[in-house]
Design a protein around this motif. Structure first.
Motif: not given
Length: 311
Positions: A159, A163-164, A167, A172, A252-253
């Motif tokens: 996760l 996510a990084k 981004g 993201f 989260l995304f």
């Protein structure tokens, strides 16, 4: 003078007469008790299955009736009172749900996430499964072993790194980012499933197709895919259900403009708490769509089994 010929008498032997046919054979002791035990056993199994079905259908029926009742009726009495008072039921909640911009946007976001993810996973996994099963290329076994090893990696591990990465790539908070994450984590199991199913096909069938001049693409599309329809339909069902009911990845995304129905329902509970007239129809809509998709693909699944059984 006439001679008389006498036939010798048959010697008496210990041989017994043949047994009577089953239709006239006397019933043996214990046949009635055996039939009784069989009838009781079938009855117990059917009663158990009926009980399980009632336990499963009760909350679904409660959710359906709650979605058809007003907020005032839901606050004053339980959903089961609608069974004796059908006047409480109406489609006003669903009309209000269609006017709710957040819920309608979340519903279409869920469709835009689930359908492309299912299609991409099935197509890529079918191609990769056929390659791992019947094509020879360097490092095939080691690459398939890596795919199997990815099955044990939990989704929570990826996760934060993903996510990084999203981004940095500008994905993201977008629907394509959520789709790519689901595709990446759905492919290992999908490839493993279809590869094992394709590998069980008779080698003689594929060799005969090659001898007839069929290329790999033609063999894959006209021979492997029709025979592998049961496994493909099962994979499509599971993948769609997993993505449609997911909340962790989308929470989260996905941002507020890309969040699916599960996240929208969770935010409605957190913000209002008791708006049952919005939550109940939204939750039932989130439930009924996977059921409809499952039944539709189940029909194709049965057809694929029957078609693949005839050689």
């Amino acid at each position: 003078m006439s001679a008389t010929v006498t036939t010798p008498a048959k010697k008496r032997t210990g041989a017994q007469s043949p047994p009577p046919p089953p239709s006239v054979r006397a019933p043996r002791r214990g046949d009635g008790s055996r039939r009784l035990r069989r009838w009781l056993g079938n009855g117990l199994v059917q009663a158990f299955l009926l009980l399980v079905g009632l336990i499963w259908i009760t909350p679904v029926a409660g959710l359906l009736l709650s979605s058809l009742r007003s907020a005032k009726d839901s606050a004053s009495s339980g959903w089961w009172t609608a069974l004796t008072d059908p006047g409480q039921l109406s489609f006003a909640n669903y009309a209000a749900l269609l006017d709710n911009a957040g819920m309608t946007r979340a519903f279409w976001n869920t469709v835009l996430i689930s359908v492309p993810t299912t299609v991409l996973v099935v197509v890529i996994a079918a191609l990769a499964g056929y390659a791992f099963a019947w094509l020879e290329f360097p490092g095939r076994d080691w690459l398939f072993l890596l795919v199997v090893a990815l099955l044990v990696v939990p989704v929570q591990v990826g996760l934060l790194p993903v996510a990084k990465l999203f981004g940095q790539l500008g994905l993201f908070g977008t629907i394509p980012g959520v789709v790519l994450f689901h595709v990446a984590y759905g492919l290992p199991f999908a490839i493993f499933l279809l590869r094992n199913y394709f590998a069980e096909m008779p080698r003689e069938m594929l060799e005969a197709a090659r001898m007839d001049g069929g290329g790999e693409w033609r063999i894959f599309t006209q021979l492997v895919l029709p025979v592998g329809r049961p496994a493909i339909a099962s994979l499509a069902i599971f993948q769609f259900l997993w993505v449609w009911n997911d909340m962790l990845v989308a929470l989260l995304f996905a941002d507020s403009s890309a969040q699916p129905l599960t996240v929208e329902l969770q935010s409605q509970v957190r913000q209002f708490g008791s708006n049952i007239d919005v939550l109940a129809p939204g939750a039932f809509l989130s439930l009924v769509v996977p059921v409809v998709v499952f039944l539709a693909f189940q029909r194709h699944f049965v057809q694929g089994v029957m078609a693949g059984s005839v050689k």
